[in-house]
Design an enzyme around this catalytic site. Structure first.
Site, PDB file in Angstrom:
ATOM      1  N   HIS A  12      42.337   8.041 -12.933  1.00 44.45           N
ATOM      2  CA  HIS A  12      41.233   8.780 -13.542  1.00 44.45           C
ATOM      3  C   HIS A  12      41.476   9.698 -14.735  1.00 44.45           C
ATOM      4  CE1 HIS A  12      43.168  11.697 -10.506  1.00 44.45           C
ATOM      5  NE2 HIS A  12      42.819  12.761 -11.300  1.00 44.45           N
ATOM      6  N   HIS A  85      42.595  16.221 -18.049  1.00 46.11           N
ATOM      7  CA  HIS A  85      43.887  15.678 -17.904  1.00 46.11           C
ATOM      8  C   HIS A  85      43.673  14.332 -17.669  1.00 46.11           C
ATOM      9  CE1 HIS A  85      42.463  16.259 -13.526  1.00 46.11           C
ATOM     10  NE2 HIS A  85      43.057  15.377 -13.566  1.00 46.11           N
ATOM     11  N   GLU A 134      48.483  14.090 -15.171  1.00 41.52           N
ATOM     12  CA  GLU A 134      48.960  13.979 -13.753  1.00 41.52           C
ATOM     13  C   GLU A 134      49.510  12.758 -13.383  1.00 41.52           C
ATOM     14  OE1 GLU A 134      45.077  14.286 -11.556  1.00 41.52           O
ATOM     15  OE2 GLU A 134      46.026  14.028  -9.526  1.00 41.52           O
TER      16      GLU A 134
HETATM   17 CO    CO Z   1      43.094  14.730 -11.254  1.00 44.99          CO
END
Ligand code: CO
Length: 140
Positions: A12, A85, A134
């Protein structure tokens, strides 16, 4: 000798927003998005999240939750919201942590459970071309 880890799918893109309900409505109105998750409060992480599901992955909308939310500063600098992110999947978070750490990359947290219910870590943007990364363990 531990085996080298591989980067998996882009899971994502995290987008910080000042108002998550308004952002969901915006995705519905502009893109006719229909597959959007419920809003979840994650008090441990200081955020509310909702996922816009796409064929290739997700947009993770995040709004600050509570006084100590880690994204207050980001929204102060980017009042309209913005890309916060990007998240890649890995097979084993501890292996990934050990390997990036051994290459001099600062890791911002010990593995903890993220919004998908699997272990996550964040890598320092100053060590990653200015982008907060991440890594999340691939959901089984
Ligand atoms: Co995230």
């Amino acid at each position: 000798m531990t085996k080298s880890f591989e980067l998996g799918n882009l899971n994502h893109v995290g987008v910080a927003v000042p108002n998550i309900e308004a952002s969901i409505e915006h995705y519905r109105r502009v893109f006719n998005a229909t597959d959007i998750s419920e809003i979840k409060d994650l008090p441990d992480q200081g955020v509310k999240v909702a996922f816009v599901n796409l064929p290739s992955g997700q947009v993770e909308l995040i709004e600050p939750l509570g006084e100590n939310s880690p994204i207050h500063g980001f929204l102060k600098r980017n009042p309209l919201g913005g890309q916060h992110h990007i998240c890649f999947e890995v097979e084993n978070i501890y292996e990934a942590l050990e390997q990036v750490y051994s290459k001099g990359i600062r890791v911002l947290n010990q593995p903890r459970i993220g919004a998908h219910g699997t272990l996550i870590i964040f890598l320092h943007p100053k060590d990653m071309n200015g982008t907060l990364i991440e890594l999340m363990e691939r959901p089984k």
